[in-house]
Design a protein around this motif. Structure first.
Motif, PDB file in Angstrom:
ATOM      1  N   SER A  54     -28.182  37.717 -12.528  1.00 35.85           N
ATOM      2  CA  SER A  54     -27.246  37.507 -11.429  1.00 35.85           C
ATOM      3  C   SER A  54     -26.107  36.584 -11.838  1.00 35.85           C
ATOM      4  CB  SER A  54     -27.974  36.915 -10.217  1.00 35.85           C
ATOM      5  OG  SER A  54     -28.894  37.838  -9.676  1.00 35.85           O
ATOM      6  N   LEU A  55     -26.437  35.543 -12.604  1.00 28.17           N
ATOM      7  CA  LEU A  55     -25.408  34.606 -13.039  1.00 28.17           C
ATOM      8  C   LEU A  55     -24.400  35.291 -13.956  1.00 28.17           C
ATOM      9  CD1 LEU A  55     -24.394  31.725 -12.866  1.00 28.17           C
ATOM     10  CD2 LEU A  55     -25.820  31.161 -14.851  1.00 28.17           C
ATOM     11  N   GLU A  56     -24.880  36.193 -14.803  1.00 26.64           N
ATOM     12  CA  GLU A  56     -23.973  36.925 -15.681  1.00 26.64           C
ATOM     13  C   GLU A  56     -23.063  37.861 -14.882  1.00 26.64           C
ATOM     14  OE1 GLU A  56     -26.584  38.717 -18.489  1.00 26.64           O
ATOM     15  OE2 GLU A  56     -26.554  36.979 -19.820  1.00 26.64           O
ATOM     16  N   LYS A  57     -23.595  38.450 -13.805  1.00 26.46           N
ATOM     17  CA  LYS A  57     -22.767  39.307 -12.946  1.00 26.46           C
ATOM     18  C   LYS A  57     -21.685  38.473 -12.263  1.00 26.46           C
ATOM     19  CE  LYS A  57     -26.384  42.724 -11.951  1.00 26.46           C
ATOM     20  NZ  LYS A  57     -27.274  43.296 -10.911  1.00 26.46           N
ATOM     21  N   VAL A  58     -22.060  37.296 -11.807  1.00 27.67           N
ATOM     22  CA  VAL A  58     -21.089  36.405 -11.179  1.00 27.67           C
ATOM     23  C   VAL A  58     -20.035  35.985 -12.196  1.00 27.67           C
ATOM     24  CG1 VAL A  58     -20.754  34.142 -10.122  1.00 27.67           C
ATOM     25  CG2 VAL A  58     -22.708  35.552  -9.445  1.00 27.67           C
ATOM     26  N   ALA A  59     -20.474  35.642 -13.407  1.00 26.82           N
ATOM     27  CA  ALA A  59     -19.552  35.211 -14.459  1.00 26.82           C
ATOM     28  C   ALA A  59     -18.552  36.320 -14.804  1.00 26.82           C
ATOM     29  CB  ALA A  59     -20.334  34.796 -15.701  1.00 26.82           C
ATOM     30  N   ASP A  60     -19.047  37.546 -14.924  1.00 24.69           N
ATOM     31  CA  ASP A  60     -18.160  38.676 -15.215  1.00 24.69           C
ATOM     32  C   ASP A  60     -17.127  38.852 -14.100  1.00 24.69           C
ATOM     33  OD1 ASP A  60     -19.281  39.282 -17.644  1.00 24.69           O
ATOM     34  OD2 ASP A  60     -20.628  40.828 -16.845  1.00 24.69           O
ATOM     35  N   ALA A  61     -17.568  38.712 -12.862  1.00 28.49           N
ATOM     36  CA  ALA A  61     -16.662  38.861 -11.725  1.00 28.49           C
ATOM     37  C   ALA A  61     -15.599  37.768 -11.713  1.00 28.49           C
ATOM     38  CB  ALA A  61     -17.453  38.829 -10.418  1.00 28.49           C
ATOM     39  N   LEU A  62     -15.942  36.604 -12.278  1.00 26.46           N
ATOM     40  CA  LEU A  62     -15.021  35.467 -12.318  1.00 26.46           C
ATOM     41  C   LEU A  62     -14.302  35.361 -13.658  1.00 26.46           C
ATOM     42  CD1 LEU A  62     -17.242  32.787 -10.528  1.00 26.46           C
ATOM     43  CD2 LEU A  62     -15.353  34.111  -9.560  1.00 26.46           C
ATOM     44  N   ARG A  63     -14.445  36.402 -14.496  1.00 32.45           N
ATOM     45  CA  ARG A  63     -13.763  36.466 -15.794  1.00 32.45           C
ATOM     46  C   ARG A  63     -14.093  35.282 -16.685  1.00 32.45           C
ATOM     47  NH1 ARG A  63      -7.967  37.727 -12.958  1.00 32.45           N
ATOM     48  NH2 ARG A  63      -8.520  39.724 -12.016  1.00 32.45           N
ATOM     49  N   THR A  64     -15.379  34.951 -16.719  1.00 36.29           N
ATOM     50  CA  THR A  64     -15.837  33.883 -17.592  1.00 36.29           C
ATOM     51  C   THR A  64     -17.214  34.271 -18.100  1.00 36.29           C
ATOM     52  OG1 THR A  64     -16.191  31.487 -17.749  1.00 36.29           O
ATOM     53  CG2 THR A  64     -16.831  32.546 -15.674  1.00 36.29           C
ATOM     54  N   THR A  65     -17.992  33.330 -18.604  1.00 38.68           N
ATOM     55  CA  THR A  65     -19.327  33.621 -19.101  1.00 38.68           C
ATOM     56  C   THR A  65     -20.351  32.737 -18.397  1.00 38.68           C
ATOM     57  OG1 THR A  65     -19.236  31.965 -20.886  1.00 38.68           O
ATOM     58  CG2 THR A  65     -18.364  34.175 -21.371  1.00 38.68           C
ATOM     59  N   ALA A  66     -21.606  33.159 -18.454  1.00 43.50           N
ATOM     60  CA  ALA A  66     -22.679  32.361 -17.855  1.00 43.50           C
ATOM     61  C   ALA A  66     -22.791  31.012 -18.553  1.00 43.50           C
ATOM     62  CB  ALA A  66     -24.004  33.122 -17.955  1.00 43.50           C
ATOM     63  N   VAL A  67     -22.562  30.999 -19.864  1.00 43.54           N
ATOM     64  CA  VAL A  67     -22.616  29.744 -20.618  1.00 43.54           C
ATOM     65  C   VAL A  67     -21.581  28.752 -20.090  1.00 43.54           C
ATOM     66  CG1 VAL A  67     -22.262  28.703 -22.887  1.00 43.54           C
ATOM     67  CG2 VAL A  67     -23.541  30.816 -22.695  1.00 43.54           C
ATOM     68  N   GLU A  68     -20.363  29.239 -19.821  1.00 43.23           N
ATOM     69  CA  GLU A  68     -19.303  28.369 -19.293  1.00 43.23           C
ATOM     70  C   GLU A  68     -19.690  27.803 -17.932  1.00 43.23           C
ATOM     71  OE1 GLU A  68     -15.850  27.859 -20.190  1.00 43.23           O
ATOM     72  OE2 GLU A  68     -15.686  29.070 -22.007  1.00 43.23           O
ATOM     73  N   LEU A  69     -20.257  28.647 -17.074  1.00 48.16           N
ATOM     74  CA  LEU A  69     -20.647  28.184 -15.743  1.00 48.16           C
ATOM     75  C   LEU A  69     -21.761  27.150 -15.826  1.00 48.16           C
ATOM     76  CD1 LEU A  69     -20.572  31.513 -13.682  1.00 48.16           C
ATOM     77  CD2 LEU A  69     -18.897  29.638 -13.635  1.00 48.16           C
ATOM     78  N   LEU A  70     -22.728  27.396 -16.702  1.00 48.70           N
ATOM     79  CA  LEU A  70     -23.823  26.443 -16.869  1.00 48.70           C
ATOM     80  C   LEU A  70     -23.327  25.123 -17.445  1.00 48.70           C
ATOM     81  CD1 LEU A  70     -26.613  28.839 -18.193  1.00 48.70           C
ATOM     82  CD2 LEU A  70     -26.623  27.603 -16.021  1.00 48.70           C
ATOM     83  N   ALA A  71     -22.346  25.218 -18.339  1.00 47.37           N
ATOM     84  CA  ALA A  71     -21.799  24.001 -18.944  1.00 47.37           C
ATOM     85  C   ALA A  71     -21.109  23.134 -17.904  1.00 47.37           C
ATOM     86  CB  ALA A  71     -20.815  24.370 -20.047  1.00 47.37           C
ATOM     87  N   ALA A  72     -20.482  23.782 -16.923  1.00 50.69           N
ATOM     88  CA  ALA A  72     -19.770  23.043 -15.878  1.00 50.69           C
ATOM     89  C   ALA A  72     -20.687  22.600 -14.753  1.00 50.69           C
ATOM     90  CB  ALA A  72     -18.646  23.915 -15.318  1.00 50.69           C
ATOM     91  N   ALA A  73     -21.967  22.978 -14.827  1.00 48.83           N
ATOM     92  CA  ALA A  73     -22.894  22.681 -13.731  1.00 48.83           C
ATOM     93  C   ALA A  73     -23.334  21.234 -13.705  1.00 48.83           C
ATOM     94  CB  ALA A  73     -24.117  23.593 -13.835  1.00 48.83           C
TER      95      ALA A  73
END
Length: 206
Positions: A54-73
């Protein structure tokens, strides 16, 4: 003291910041990701913890990666240690992909910088989804720590070996793949939320 590995990741704020920076509504992200608006709202408010998929789907929709989102968490801190043994199998680019190049059949990626900082860095080990194209807002540097890669950017192919680097200006579309087993690539970039100002462009207007 600076190592807060035990703290739970709160990815909701990172997702919300990214969505708002792109000026997208929850409805648009839901349509792009295939997830429901209520579920996305729960993620943003940290009332639901998304699976890797799910996180990867969200990341794709936001034009980024799951790794980037986790890093900013994680909350930002002045000094932080990211231990080498902390890996995220299947996270980010190339989950479960095997391009037949003989590279690591289980690619791994991990963030080297945690928190909402001005700089981001990730390490990718093994093969990579060569068919996926990337375009980042700001500049980035790719460093081959081990192995070799082939990078396509602006209509040209670049072959990099151990110790080589490639600099990409923000906005350049590119894709890359590992060409030997156990390749390890480190990507260092200006964070997506930073508004990079190019003095050379400003100078031309004067």
């Amino acid at each position: 003291m600076g190592d807060h590995k035990e703290q739970p990741l709160r990815v909701g704020a990172a997702v919300r910041r990214r969505r708002r920076s792109l000026e997208l509504t929850l409805a648009v992200v839901a349509e792009r990701s295939g997830l429901s608006v209520p579920f996305l709202s729960q993620i943003e408010n940290d009332r639901a913890r998304p699976s890797t998929s799910s996180l990867e789907k969200v990341a794709d929709a936001l034009r980024t990666t799951a790794v980037e989102l986790l890093a900013a968490a994680d909350p930002a801190c002045s000094v932080d240690v990211v231990r080498a043994e902390v890996t995220e199998p299947g996270q980010g680019q190339g989950q479960g992909q095997d391009q037949g190049s003989g590279a690591d059949p289980q690619p791994r990626s991990r963030s080297l910088v945690r928190g909402h900082h001005q700089m981001h860095a990730s390490e990718f080990t093994g093969d990579h989804d060569a068919g996926r194209e990337f375009q980042y807002r700001n500049d980035q540097l790719m460093y081959v720590a081990d192995g070799a890669v082939e990078i396509e950017a602006e209509g040209r192919a670049y072959r990099l070996g151990r110790g080589d680097t490639l600099y990409l200006t923000g906005g350049v579309r590119h894709r890359w793949r590992a060409t030997v087993p156990d390749t390890r690539v480190v990507v260092v970039a200006v964070a997506e939320h930073i508004e990079a100002v190019r003095d050379r462009d400003r100078g031309r207007k004067r």
